[in-house]
Write a protein that holds these residues in place. Sequence first.
Motif, short mmCIF file in Angstrom:
data_model
loop_
_atom_site.label_atom_id
_atom_site.label_comp_id
_atom_site.label_asym_id
_atom_site.label_seq_id
_atom_site.Cartn_x
_atom_site.Cartn_y
_atom_site.Cartn_z
N GLU A 84 0.83 -1.22 0.00
CA GLU A 84 0.00 0.00 0.00
C GLU A 84 0.85 1.26 0.00
OE1 GLU A 84 -2.85 0.44 3.20
OE2 GLU A 84 -3.68 2.23 2.23
N ASP A 101 -0.51 -5.18 3.01
CA ASP A 101 -1.06 -3.98 3.64
C ASP A 101 -0.47 -3.97 5.05
OD1 ASP A 101 -4.34 -2.36 3.79
OD2 ASP A 101 -2.41 -1.85 4.72
N ASP A 104 -3.82 -2.42 7.92
CA ASP A 104 -5.14 -2.19 7.31
C ASP A 104 -6.07 -1.73 8.42
OD1 ASP A 104 -6.89 -2.34 4.97
OD2 ASP A 104 -7.97 -3.79 6.19
N GLY A 173 -17.49 -0.57 4.29
CA GLY A 173 -16.52 0.50 4.57
C GLY A 173 -16.72 1.63 3.59
N PHE A 174 -16.09 2.75 3.88
CA PHE A 174 -16.26 3.94 3.05
C PHE A 174 -14.89 4.48 2.64
CE2 PHE A 174 -20.62 3.82 3.89
CZ PHE A 174 -20.84 3.64 5.25
N GLY A 175 -14.86 5.12 1.50
CA GLY A 175 -13.61 5.61 0.93
C GLY A 175 -13.21 6.96 1.51
N TYR A 176 -12.13 7.49 0.92
CA TYR A 176 -11.54 8.73 1.44
C TYR A 176 -12.00 9.97 0.68
CZ TYR A 176 -8.45 5.60 3.96
OH TYR A 176 -7.95 4.64 4.79
N ARG A 200 -19.60 -1.01 10.68
CA ARG A 200 -18.52 -0.39 9.93
C ARG A 200 -17.30 -0.45 10.85
NH1 ARG A 200 -14.25 1.20 7.33
NH2 ARG A 200 -14.25 3.22 6.28
N GLY A 202 -13.89 -0.77 10.02
CA GLY A 202 -12.70 0.01 9.69
C GLY A 202 -11.55 -0.70 9.06
N SER A 203 -11.68 -2.02 8.79
CA SER A 203 -10.61 -2.75 8.10
C SER A 203 -11.24 -3.76 7.16
CB SER A 203 -9.72 -3.48 9.11
OG SER A 203 -8.97 -4.51 8.47
N ALA A 204 -11.00 -3.57 5.88
CA ALA A 204 -11.58 -4.49 4.89
C ALA A 204 -11.06 -5.90 5.11
CB ALA A 204 -11.24 -4.02 3.48
N GLU A 221 -17.74 -3.71 -0.20
CA GLU A 221 -17.01 -2.44 -0.21
C GLU A 221 -16.36 -2.28 -1.57
OE1 GLU A 221 -14.38 -1.59 3.07
OE2 GLU A 221 -13.83 0.33 2.19
N ASP A 228 -5.68 -4.34 0.22
CA ASP A 228 -6.72 -4.36 1.27
C ASP A 228 -7.40 -5.72 1.33
OD1 ASP A 228 -7.82 -1.02 0.44
OD2 ASP A 228 -6.73 -1.65 2.24
C1 LIP Z 1 -9.00 0.89 4.89
C2 LIP Z 1 -9.90 -0.27 4.55
C3 LIP Z 1 -11.33 0.05 4.98
C4 LIP Z 1 -11.79 1.22 4.17
C5 LIP Z 1 -10.94 2.40 4.50
C6 LIP Z 1 -9.47 2.12 4.19
P1 LIP Z 1 -6.41 1.38 5.13
O1 LIP Z 1 -7.68 0.59 4.53
O2 LIP Z 1 -9.46 -1.44 5.13
O3 LIP Z 1 -12.19 -1.01 4.83
O4 LIP Z 1 -13.15 1.46 4.43
O5 LIP Z 1 -11.39 3.50 3.77
O6 LIP Z 1 -9.31 1.95 2.82
O7 LIP Z 1 -6.31 2.63 4.32
O8 LIP Z 1 -6.67 1.68 6.56
O9 LIP Z 1 -5.24 0.47 4.93
#
Ligand code: LIP
Length: 280
Positions: A84, A101, A104, A173-176, A200, A202-204, A221, A228
């Motif tokens: 990553e 990763d 993650d 999960g949600f993006g940035y 939710r 926080g880790s895919a 997601e 990820d």
């Molecule tokens: C995270 C993912 C999560 C996603 C976050 C982020 P990171 O990966 O595991 O599911 O919703 O936006 O992408 O950036 O913490 O390695």
Amino acid sequence: MTERPPEPPDGASGPPPGVGRLADLAVSLARQAGELAVARRATELSVSTKSSATDVVTDADQAVEQFLRAELAKRRPDDAVLGEEGGSSGSSDARVRWLIDPIDGTVNFMLGLPQYAVSIAAQLDGVTVAGCVVNPVSGELFSAVRGGGAYLGAQRLTGPRAVPLAEAVLATGFGYDPARRARQGELVGRLLGRVGNLRRLGSAALDLCFLAAGRVDLYFEGPLGEWDYAAGLLIAQEAGVATSGLAGRPAGAAMVAGAHPDTAAEFFRLLEEYGAASLI
Ligand code: LIP
């Protein structure tokens, strides 16, 4: 830290021995990387951002990835690596490629939420054949070898419950990117009227492992980095989870979705009906 299960006895069906060695290396490195992440969490973290103000990376992410790259360079010098933080390295002709990763769930790590993981997958000729996801806080170690099953420690994983969608617990999960996050939120808002509940976490990588372990019933997601989801997707598939990407394509960077085989078709149809394609 719970260990990987024993190799199948000689003569038993299962993956070829070479893949077992890749899996053993993934487990060993993930455990060590997890210990490094925990140690770094106890120090003053330096935090910077990448694609947006919420896309954070810490010096611990970078240190853990550097550790993993150095170990792979030493032990598997002819292999390629995609990480990553450091991108791609090694020959594009390499038969084995590692997807890493380092942390993650970086936001959880930064905030001190005990829900983050080191995720390592090994691909052979472009197919993920071994994966390991470690939550170094809980000590849980998820692993899988293609054709060899999925495990939490030595416990075989058998996937999610076969409950109706209206009772199912959905992880996502949600993006940035704020605009994309708003679209993802709209899709999840519509789904909430059709499923039983939402998590939710926080880790895919851990979401996919929890799907494999039956701790959630549905997951989707997208988009995601290959690092990820590569290990978690193999773990989910080896636990018997039915998986899909957008519009019936295989799970991948655009979207990863999974469910029990009995509810998968209905869930994937719902994602399409509610506009999952707009997420990419
Ligand atoms: C995270 C993912 C999560 C996603 C976050 C982020 P990171 O990966 O595991 O599911 O919703 O936006 O992408 O950036 O913490 O390695």
